[in-house]
Each structure stands twice: as C-alpha cells, then as structure tokens.
Design a protein around this motif. Structure first.
Motif, PDB file in Angstrom:
ATOM      1  N   THR A 266       0.737  -0.869  -0.004  1.00 39.39           N
ATOM      2  CA  THR A 266       0.056   0.416   0.106  1.00 39.39           C
ATOM      3  C   THR A 266       0.709   1.292   0.111  1.00 39.39           C
ATOM      4  N   ALA A 267       1.849   1.183   1.362  1.00 34.96           N
ATOM      5  CA  ALA A 267       2.951   2.367   0.445  1.00 34.96           C
ATOM      6  C   ALA A 267       3.619   2.601  -0.223  1.00 34.96           C
ATOM      7  N   PHE A 268       4.026   1.892  -1.616  1.00 35.67           N
ATOM      8  CA  PHE A 268       4.274   2.195  -2.182  1.00 35.67           C
ATOM      9  C   PHE A 268       3.930   2.596  -3.560  1.00 35.67           C
ATOM     10  N   SER A 269       2.300   2.768  -3.320  1.00 35.43           N
ATOM     11  CA  SER A 269       1.678   3.124  -3.850  1.00 35.43           C
ATOM     12  C   SER A 269       1.604   4.660  -3.732  1.00 35.43           C
ATOM     13  N   ALA A 270       2.181   5.229  -3.403  1.00 32.62           N
ATOM     14  CA  ALA A 270       1.951   6.904  -3.123  1.00 32.62           C
ATOM     15  C   ALA A 270       2.634   7.528  -4.647  1.00 32.62           C
ATOM     16  N   PRO A 271       2.182   8.041  -4.674  1.00 30.64           N
ATOM     17  CA  PRO A 271       2.896   9.393  -5.805  1.00 30.64           C
ATOM     18  C   PRO A 271       4.360   9.521  -5.699  1.00 30.64           C
ATOM     19  N   SER A 272       4.934   9.253  -6.569  1.00 29.68           N
ATOM     20  CA  SER A 272       6.071   9.593  -6.835  1.00 29.68           C
ATOM     21  C   SER A 272       7.314  10.768  -8.306  1.00 29.68           C
ATOM     22  N   LYS A 273       7.851  11.284  -7.565  1.00 30.63           N
ATOM     23  CA  LYS A 273       8.366  12.614  -7.925  1.00 30.63           C
ATOM     24  C   LYS A 273       8.778  12.349  -9.636  1.00 30.63           C
ATOM     25  N   SER A 274       8.222  12.623 -10.187  1.00 31.48           N
ATOM     26  CA  SER A 274       9.125  11.422 -11.912  1.00 31.48           C
ATOM     27  C   SER A 274       8.683  10.861 -11.929  1.00 31.48           C
ATOM     28  N   ASP A 275       8.357  10.007 -11.465  1.00 31.98           N
ATOM     29  CA  ASP A 275       8.408   8.519 -11.682  1.00 31.98           C
ATOM     30  C   ASP A 275       9.869   7.808 -11.063  1.00 31.98           C
ATOM     31  N   LEU A 276      10.038   8.265 -10.295  1.00 35.69           N
ATOM     32  CA  LEU A 276      11.342   7.583 -10.334  1.00 35.69           C
ATOM     33  C   LEU A 276      11.917   6.729  -9.076  1.00 35.69           C
ATOM     34  N   GLN A 277      11.008   6.833  -8.673  1.00 36.47           N
ATOM     35  CA  GLN A 277      10.170   5.545  -7.378  1.00 36.47           C
ATOM     36  C   GLN A 277      12.255   5.993  -6.403  1.00 36.47           C
ATOM     37  N   GLN A 278      12.676   6.850  -5.915  1.00 40.32           N
ATOM     38  CA  GLN A 278      13.480   6.951  -4.740  1.00 40.32           C
ATOM     39  C   GLN A 278      13.417   6.564  -3.755  1.00 40.32           C
ATOM     40  N   VAL A 279      12.778   5.441  -3.513  1.00 41.32           N
ATOM     41  CA  VAL A 279      12.392   5.474  -2.081  1.00 41.32           C
ATOM     42  C   VAL A 279      12.803   3.669  -1.716  1.00 41.32           C
ATOM     43  N   SER A 280      13.870   3.205  -0.457  1.00 38.55           N
ATOM     44  CA  SER A 280      13.870   1.678   0.071  1.00 38.55           C
ATOM     45  C   SER A 280      13.903   2.491   1.233  1.00 38.55           C
TER      46      SER A 280
END
Lengths: 291, 291
Positions: free
Chosen positions: A70-84
């Motif tokens: 659920t959490a990783f469904s959050a919006p992401s800056k430029s779709d870069l998905q820069q979270v671990s």
C-alpha cells in the motif's frame, strides 16, 4: 464523534475560527454534498498519534507485506521511485543500532522496526547500465529522494493507522548516521531519512495539537505578520490541555524555569542545541553533490 | 475488487511473488484477523492516481478547509511544524506563474492550485523572539523542512482522494523557482517543494505500476544485486499494459528509437538532461546553509 469535533480536538479550535470566511456554501452541484461524516480515511488521519508503547504481540507478516504494498502506491516524483526501506528483523542488529543511542532505547521492544531511505542510486545505476549520462548530480536530486522517502513513509503510517496499528517515526536514528549506514550496508547515493517503529498500541496515545491554519495556510502571498501573536495563543491553548511538568523543561540551568512553557518555548530550547551537524558531511561522503 | 487484486493491478504481480516467504500465518491472537477487505483507506491509497483533467465545477470552500485541517494532522519532525501552503486563488497570479513555464500550461483550468512550501522560518523567528540562539543552521534543517512539506502534501492527497477528488503534484513549479518565490512573496528560509492541482476528475486516471517490493523492501542489509534484472522484468510488465507510442519516446535524435521503451529507458532519458540545476543556488539565496 463528528469530523468537526475531531478537528476541534486536533487544533483546540473549531474550524471556522481558522479562516476569515467560513461556512457551508449553498450550491446545487452534484459533488457538494459528499458525505464526510462516515469517511474513515479522514477520521484515521485526524486521529493520528505516534505511539511508543506496544503490546508484545507480533504483527502478521502478511499484514506487513500488505502495508508495504500500500505504502509504495504513493505518488513518486517524476515516477523515479527513489525510496527503499530496510526492515530490521535480526534482533542482534537492532540491538547494535539502538546501543549507540540511548534516546532510542525504548524502540527495543517495538514489534517492527525499519529504516526509510532516500535512494538516488537506482536511477544512477539505470543510467549507467544504458550508458546514458546522469545529468542531475545536484541539490534537486538529493531533495527529491528525501521527500519521496517521507511521502512513502507517511503513506505507510496512514495505512497502518487504518488497521489499528500505531507507529512512531524516529529521526534520532540519524544521530549516529555513519554507523547506521554501515550497519545497513547503504551504498553511495542512499541515506536514511527516518526510522519507524510499528506495533499494536498498549495504550491510547494522545494526539498532538497543531498550529492554527491561519498560520500555515496562506492565500496568494506568504504572510506571517500575525504569526507570533497567533503562536502565543496556540501556546496557551496547548498548555491548557497538556502542561508539561516543570522537571520536563529543557535546559533550566541555561534558560531558567518558564512560567508558561508552551510549544514555542520547548521548540526554541530544543533548537538552541546543535543536532546532527555532521549530516552534511555524511551526505557528501555518500557522494551527493549539494551544489 | 479485492485488496489482493488492487495490489496485483498496482504491481502487475500478485503480492506473493514479491517476497520469498509469503502467505497467511496461522495464529490464534486477537489482532490477526482484522478485516482489511472493507478498509476504505487501504483501497483509497492503492487506487491512487494523479489526474490532469478536471470538471469545471468548483470545490466547496468548506471541503477545502476540511482537507487542510486533515492534512496538517500529519506527523511533524520534532513537532516543529515546518510546513506552509500558499493557495493561489487570484486568477491573474496563477496566469503569471503558469505563463513562465509551458510544461504546466494544463494547470490553468484546475479548480484549485496551491504551492506546498518547506518553512524553516517559523522556528527561527520563535528563537529570535525569545533571544535564544538557533543552533541548527545546517543541512539537517533544510531536509527536515522539505520532507515535512512532502508528508503534509501527501496527507492532503490521500484525504482528497478519499472524498473522490483527484490531485496532481507538480514539481515543475520549481523550474522557475526564483520568479515563483517572488510571486508568492516567500521570505528567507521558506521554499517551494511542489505545486498541487485539485479537482473533481473528468475521467478516470490510470494508476502507475510500481517497482516490485523485492527491489524496494530490504531485510537487514540494503541489497540491490538483483535489481537490474528485476527492473528489466518490470519494464516488460509495464510495457505490456501501457506501451507509449513511438513518438512519445524522449530524445530520439540523441538515443534512437528503442524497441522496448519501458520505465527504465524513459527515466534514464529524462535524467540525461539537467533539470533545475539552479536549485542549490536559489536555496543558498534563501539563506540556507547546506553544510
């Protein structure tokens, strides 16, 4: 409890007192009567509180996986998905992380413990693999990755709150950031933003009263001319329901004992002491260019 | 649609495929059977999508105020509450902001437009008023304020999604950050993190498929040894449901036309061009010390 009452509890003020023009407009349109009273998402968020005391019961692994999904469904800056996120499941590793910082000793018994990281490495690896230049080695990249980590962590917190769990974000994990970073094996261009404890709460934590919205919500122009007066009122409202005992005042030897020890007094005393002044040095070692 | 199906749609994979150990544990405890199927908060988050096309209908002012009250209930680093939002309600001001950047021309007709700002000024003013030193003039303060702005904005987005509104965060407002900053009258130690459009959607926006959780969720140690292989699979999954037309490929004159133009190809091409390289310079002019 009505939504309006939840807001009044959160701010110590009814919603109408925050805004010069307030009240229900009259409109014939289809969307204006959306029912908010039974909106459990608004209720979950308005009742958010951090917890530090948990039942010993574990959290089902399937539920943890659902919350991450659920959490990783959050919006992401430029779709870069820069979270671990790094989950700490090894008790001896958790002990090592905690042992270097007495401020987070309480986290030892939280059922789940994890560290949310900004991850600017992935996009760099992708560019490298394709042999394209990575042309964004500057402050914007550092900030975007950090903000995205906060966004995904907050989405995790709301999801967890919605099933009855409680969390506590822990920025103090950054107090010993170099050893934490080694412990988690963080490579260049990855850094911790906050720890997070999660569990079934063993007591009902109290919500934290928020600044009135006439300080935080501006119209067309930023304007804080009245802010200090409004903060003074806020200090009194907060103190009226949650006066800290005298022995909890910070640094009495330096600043004395205050008669009114409100939010602003506590925050100002906290920030009169340097915290994490080595953070920039660590971030540069992780090879971020902050120009 | 079941929650499991929503997750499968979000990731293009069933949840079990992300984790080496997956499945429902057998447990007799009280918390393990919490019903998630009818949890509307999880559903709201899992179905999040950004929208750029809105009905012309206005959003009730009372609803906007309710959403701001909800958003600012989000957790705040050390309770410092370093977030401000500037609502743009003056159409001529919005036009001026948009006119300098053709990439955000589409925002002109969004019912609501606002700019979320990191606000490190408030705590400094409080310290100054009390004549206490502000001892945290370094990178940590810059990052904490930016992350908190992202956290409150995301809380606003979830609250808005929950009542049927849709949003679109707009980092492009930072492309012309100096003129935006003047337009909003932002003082030192305050800076824009993202714009946000809000409205009733006129079409159902599509969700963005996310990287599998075996890339983003690590256990005890950060480990991305398999990441590039997994990204390649992800590219194929994404392309299978959402192949961009050839003419949408970025910079064909520089990189050619790719047979498989997936997430990684698109992101790498995007970041091969410098974006907002003047951001650090602006942040220093706003008097942040990034050491």
């Amino acid at each position: 409890m009505t939504i309006q009452r939840l807001i009044e509890d959160r701010y110590g003020l009814p919603l109408c007192d925050h805004f010069p023009q307030c009240g229900e407009e009259h409109s014939q349109s289809g969307h204006t009567t959306q029912p908010t009273e039974d909106n459990s998402t608004l209720r979950t968020i308005l009742q958010h509180a951090s917890a530090r005391k948990f039942e010993s019961e574990k959290i089902q692994e399937s539920l943890m996986q659902l919350l991450f999904a659920t959490a990783f469904s959050a919006p992401s800056k430029s779709d870069l998905q820069q979270v671990s996120v790094v989950r700490i499941t090894d008790p001896s590793q958790r002990k090592r992380i905690i042992s270097s910082n007495p401020k987070i000793a309480w986290t030892e018994h939280a059922p789940q413990f994890m560290v949310w990281c900004a991850d600017n490495r992935r996009i760099r690896k992708v560019c490298e693999e394709k042999d394209y230049p990575f042309a964004n080695d500057h402050l914007d990249s550092f900030m975007n990755a950090a903000v995205d980590a906060g966004i995904v962590m907050q989405t995790f917190i709301i999801a967890a709150d919605s099933v009855g769990l409680r969390c506590c974000p822990i920025s103090e994990v950054r107090d010993n950031i170099e050893s934490l970073s080694m412990e988690l094996n963080l490579p260049e261009h990855v850094f911790p933003v906050a720890g997070l404890c999660v569990g079934w709460p063993s007591e009902s934590p109290s919500t934290s009263m928020r600044l009135p919205l006439n300080i935080t919500v501006h119209v067309n122009k930023y304007d804080d001319e009245e802010a200090l007066f409004r903060i003074s009122d806020y200090d009194h409202r907060r103190e009226a329901i949650d006066q800290p005992p005298t022995e909890k005042q910070r640094q009495p030897e330096r600043f004395g004992i205050a008669d009114i020890y409100g939010w602003s007094e506590d925050r100002a005393r906290q920030y009169s002491v340097p915290l994490r002044s080595g953070f920039g040095c660590y971030i540069r070692k992780q090879r971020f260019n902050l120009c």
